[in-house]
Design an enzyme around this catalytic site. Structure first.
Site, PDB file in Angstrom:
ATOM      1  N   HIS A  81      29.211  40.381  48.987  1.00 38.49           N
ATOM      2  CA  HIS A  81      30.036  40.011  47.840  1.00 38.49           C
ATOM      3  C   HIS A  81      29.808  38.558  47.416  1.00 38.49           C
ATOM      4  O   HIS A  81      29.761  38.248  46.224  1.00 38.49           O
ATOM      5  CB  HIS A  81      31.506  40.268  48.192  1.00 38.49           C
ATOM      6  CG  HIS A  81      32.464  39.737  47.180  1.00 38.49           C
ATOM      7  ND1 HIS A  81      33.268  38.642  47.429  1.00 38.49           N
ATOM      8  CD2 HIS A  81      32.739  40.114  45.907  1.00 38.49           C
ATOM      9  CE1 HIS A  81      34.003  38.397  46.359  1.00 38.49           C
ATOM     10  NE2 HIS A  81      33.708  39.267  45.422  1.00 38.49           N
ATOM     11  N   GLU A  92      26.805  38.423  45.379  1.00 41.29           N
ATOM     12  CA  GLU A  92      27.101  38.913  44.023  1.00 41.29           C
ATOM     13  C   GLU A  92      27.575  37.745  43.142  1.00 41.29           C
ATOM     14  O   GLU A  92      27.148  37.599  42.000  1.00 41.29           O
ATOM     15  CB  GLU A  92      28.175  40.010  44.086  1.00 41.29           C
ATOM     16  CG  GLU A  92      28.606  40.525  42.727  1.00 41.29           C
ATOM     17  CD  GLU A  92      30.101  40.809  42.666  1.00 41.29           C
ATOM     18  OE1 GLU A  92      30.610  41.567  43.506  1.00 41.29           O
ATOM     19  OE2 GLU A  92      30.771  40.259  41.770  1.00 41.29           O
ATOM     20  N   HIS A  93      28.445  36.896  43.692  1.00 37.82           N
ATOM     21  CA  HIS A  93      28.891  35.716  42.934  1.00 37.82           C
ATOM     22  C   HIS A  93      27.711  34.771  42.654  1.00 37.82           C
ATOM     23  O   HIS A  93      27.590  34.225  41.560  1.00 37.82           O
ATOM     24  CB  HIS A  93      29.965  34.961  43.725  1.00 37.82           C
ATOM     25  CG  HIS A  93      31.344  35.526  43.569  1.00 37.82           C
ATOM     26  ND1 HIS A  93      32.388  34.781  43.082  1.00 37.82           N
ATOM     27  CD2 HIS A  93      31.844  36.758  43.833  1.00 37.82           C
ATOM     28  CE1 HIS A  93      33.482  35.538  43.065  1.00 37.82           C
ATOM     29  NE2 HIS A  93      33.179  36.728  43.521  1.00 37.82           N
TER      30      HIS A  93
END
Lengths: 433, 452
Positions: B67, B70-71
């Site tokens: 995650h 993803e950022h």
């Protein structure tokens, strides 16, 4: 069987081609014999129909001391109506794959229906919708149950930092206006079945209604359906609005909570729907905090400092002056710093407005993204229902891009100076150190 | 009878298609698959890039890295500066975002159709050329921690769900939260994110789904132009952490500031692996629809409306995934009722199915809802793109979506009774309870505002 199916598919496909050749949204409008305003968009691509009926029957019409009445009236509308009890309504809708939805906000009470457009299914679904609008039972046992559940949900909401902040924010922005009146466990506890019956009788009438239909339907059928839905409603009178909200005095409200993050709201009442300042405020706010990842608030609060996951600002025009609002959540120990950054960005924007480059970027996005606002029946329904309910011009969508394009920096600065005065700004924090 | 049900489905599928071959697909030489779902009803398009990498591929101590990456994917490449990606999408009139799940990480843009080429160029660029800059990382990891505080730490329900899964799974990585444990986020470095990117972000570990008013041949040509030159590499073997059989009920309690308790009962449940041969996942899905598919479905009718033991009661069951499955019963007791009352009531509803089965009318109703929802979902390009992407992420071909629907239509009352007997087994059960606490020992409701 197979051949018949193929023919059907080919016919359907020909319709698709015809449909995509049309640009924009063609809204047909008329008034039903009982006085309800009707808005219709024919869309034959999918074999389905959406109907939404909006009444000026939101929480702004809650009588003094009876906050929560509009919401509870709307919530129990489909718990038994006409010849059907609540179980029969839900089962008959499910049998045909139809969905009944909607809810009540400050301005509107909405009932929406999505059904397949095949005649047998459509007619069954519309007959249930008609009963729900015109002949709800407000059965006593059902009412007591829903009332108890509403009270429990309100008690729960009063433990959540975002709900606490939201309620305090609205109460402070609208100290002497119904928009600031909040349902509480105590106010809901005073409600009776008679209150619901009286509220329904007063506000669920034809003069107070707008009906939006989008989907696989002819104009002729749309007219018939609008008659069926509205002719059994009392003609009634349109709701009368309270005096416009006055600007509040700036204040800081700090509420305690054990949460790890502070919830912060900054804002004030601004404009109503249809106000000419809307487009300058919309275009300006894109740069300030409306443009998602590219806004100033996002860049300064999130990207540069890592203060928040979510930070935004928006104008929410309503029937009467709705709020301008900045919102963010941040680790409780850095709440003061985050508020300062947000305020500095707002103050800077009020002084200088957007740069030429920012203005161009705002216009590019707001005009360029226009097709995305209308690329499904659901989106068309939402847009047209707003136009109908708030009485916006029928060519509102056609004019949208040109109006955005015409906005100047001077107009943005003037509109913000008129509408966002620091001496009226309310700040609410929950769980800030 | 069956044909009558199928007809509207076939019709709906045919309505928005230019040919019976829709969606169309091709595979580039570097292994990247392109799936194009033509839908000509509006002049817009959606591009989604799906990477077959999610939180289940992480290791202990580095939870949340999928995650975090993803950022970081929005933080620039040599040719597109930090923040520039979002700026270009916005300038194109588009909206973009991304999401990370246990099984996959996906990125999307919704745009006017003529901007699709620009979006393909941007996504191709960041597929292999991302900068994972240490300074950008330092800021962004703080943003992710704020996201965790907002979504999990301050959300009693999310916290309960997180801790419940940590108890329900011992070995399988589904025991770790997607967003990562806070302590893992605190020790994560830019190098961790970079290593993750270098290992997994290659064309042969991705596929692209595009829905919209586009011509698939033109899209294939653009894909060749922008994604074609990217080089892949062999992927490391995936870890196989097999969850040992659960051999007794588990219970977990979470205390958090709240007014109302929450009960979640999670049972280990089957996942669809073979569309043709498996049958239990279909039967469980129809059972879920009968228990919780509409306002008068069994849970709401009996537990909320008639017996008033619950404020709300529901069931969640997703039968496609890379990892093992769970079926969750959940609810909140009504005023004056306890979590134990609700648990007993939910158990009684399951027993009723086990003993008496379900009626033909209930099953027929659930099937009718399914047929209608197939038409309704065509109203959303985004939804159609998600459906294709998700089914593929679980290792099932999107071409089987129609077949899965047929299989659901074939489920019988006897099959539903059989799965109710088979899977609601206490030895495979994890119970999670939220025990509500007053806000810091102060009165439950802050009644006095302090003004300055």
């Amino acid at each position: 069987m197979k051949t018949a199916m193929k023919r059907l598919i080919t016919a359907a496909f020909a319709l698709v081609l015809a449909q995509t050749a049309l640009a924009g949204v063609k809204i047909e409008h008329w008034v039903s014999s009982s006085g309800a305003r009707v808005y219709f968009v024919e869309s034959r691509v999918l074999p389905m129909l959406d109907v939404q009926v909006d009444f000026a029957a939101g929480s702004m019409f809650d009588p003094e001391g009876k906050a929560g009445l509009a919401a509870l009236t709307r919530a129990t509308l489909d718990n038994g109506a006409g010849t059907l009890d609540e179980t029969a309504i839900a089962e008959q809708l499910a049998d045909i794959g139809a969905n009944l939805g909607g809810g009540a906000d400050t301005d509107r009470a909405s009932v929406s229906l999505r059904t397949l457009s095949a005649r047998d299914k459509r007619d069954t679904a519309l007959s249930i919708l008609k009963d729900v609008l015109q002949a709800p039972h407000f059965d006593t046992a059902v009412f007591e149950r829903e009332k108890a559940n509403t009270i429990a949900a309100l008690k729960e909401a009063m433990t959540r930092p975002d709900s606490i902040a939201g309620k305090a924010f609205w109460a402070a922005m609208y100290p002497n206006h119904p928009y600031g009146q909040q349902a509480t466990p105590e106010s809901v506890a005073t409600l009776t079945r008679d209150d619901l019956v009286a509220f329904h009788a007063r506000y669920y009438n034809a003069a107070n209604a707008s009906i939006t239909l989008v989907g696989d339907l002819s104009r002729q059928d749309a007219e018939k359906i609008a008659e069926i839905l509205s002719s059994g409603l009392p003609k009634g009178a349109a709701a009368t609005l309270p005096a416009a909200p006055a600007a509040p005095k700036a204040s800081l409200i700090q509420l305690p909570h054990p949460a790890s993050q502070a919830h912060i709201y900054i804002g004030l009442p601004t404009i109503e729907r249809g106000n000419p300042d809307f487009f300058p405020l919309l275009v300006g706010n894109y740069t300030l905090g409306g443009g998602g990842f590219v806004s100033r608030l996002m860049k300064e609060v999130r990207d540069k400092r890592g203060y928040a996951y979510s930070v935004y600002s928006y104008f929410s025009p309503m029937r009467q002056a709705g709020p301008f609002q900045i919102g963010l959540q941040t680790k409780r120990s850095q709440a003061k710093d985050a508020i300062k950054v947000a305020r500095d960005i707002l103050d800077g924007f009020l002084k200088e407005g957007p740069s030429e480059e920012e203005l161009a970027a705002a216009k590019a996005n707001l005009t360029g993204s226009f097709p995305l606002r209308l690329d499904s029946n659901k989106k068309i329904l939402d847009n047209v229902a707003v136009i109908g309910f708030f009485g916006l011009p029928l060519d509102y969508l056609d004019q949208y891009q040109a109006k955005v394009q015409a906005v100047t920096t001077a107009e943005i600065k003037a509109a913000f100076a008129r509408r966002v005065r620091p001496e009226n700004l309310i700040t609410v924090t929950v769980a800030a150190d | 009878m069956r044909l009558k049900y199928l007809l509207p489905v076939l019709l709906a599928a045919g309505l928005s298609t230019a040919s019976f071959a829709n969606p169309f697909e091709t595979t580039l030489r570097n292994g990247l698959r392109i799936i194009v779902n033509e839908d000509h009803r509006a002049p817009t398009a959606v591009q989604m890039v799906w990477y077959r990498i999610g939180s289940m591929d992480e290791v202990d101590g580095a939870s949340g890295v999928a995650h975090v990456l993803e950022h970081m994917m929005f933080k620039g490449t040599p040719s597109v500066g930090p923040g520039e990606f979002n700026k270009r999408v916005a300038a194109a009139g588009g909206k973009d975002n991304a999401f990370t799940s246990r099984d996959y990480t996906a990125y999307f843009q919704q745009i006017p159709k003529e901007k699709l080429e620009d979006m393909m160029q941007l996504e191709a660029d960041r597929m292999r050329h991302l900068n994972v800059d240490a300074k950008e990382f330092e800021q962004e990891i703080k943003v992710v921690m704020e996201e965790r505080r907002m979504r999990t730490d301050d959300s009693p329900q999310a916290k309960l769900f997180e801790q419940m899964n940590a108890v329900a799974f011992l070995a399988h990585p589904y025991r770790r939260p997607i967003i990562g444990w806070m302590s893992d986020l605190e020790t994560m470095t830019a190098a961790d994110a970079k290593a993750w990117y270098n290992t997994w972000y290659v064309p042969n570990n991705a596929y692209i789904v595009i829905t919209g008013d586009v011509d698939h041949r033109a899209v294939f040509a653009l894909a060749e132009k922008y994604y074609g030159p990217l080089e892949g590499h062999a992927l490391p073997p995936r870890r196989q952490e097999i969850e040992p059989k659960q051999e007794g009920p588990r219970r977990v309690t979470v205390k958090a500031p709240a007014e109302l308790p929450i009960l979640i009962m999670g049972y280990k449940a089957p996942i669809l692996r073979d569309v043709e041969k498996d049958s239990d996942p279909y039967a469980l899905e129809m059972l879920a629809a009968i228990l919780d598919g509409h306002d008068a479905a069994r849970f709401n009718k009996k537990l909320v409306r008639e017996d008033k033991v619950a404020l709300s009661a529901g069931i969640d069951y997703d039968n496609t995934a890379r990892g093992p499955g769970m079926l969750y019963l959940h609810g909140t007791p009504a005023e004056g009722k306890t979590v134990a009352d609700l648990e007993a009531a939910l158990r009684a509803e399951i027993s009723r199915v086990q003993q008496d089965g379900v009626s033909a009318a209930e099953l027929k109703r659930a099937k009718a809802q399914l047929i209608a929802s197939e038409v309704y979902k065509k109203d959303s390009m985004f939804g159609q793109t998600m459906e294709i992407g998700q089914i593929e992420s679980a290792g099932l071909p999107y071409q089987k979506l129609d077949r899965m629907l047929e299989k659901l239509q074939q489920v019988t009352p006897a099959q539903i009774q059989a799965v109710a007997k088979k899977y609601f087994d206490d030895d495979a059960l994890t119970v999670g309870i939220l025990d509500p606490q007053p806000l810091d020992g102060k009165p439950r409701r802050p009644t006095i505002a302090t003004r300055h």
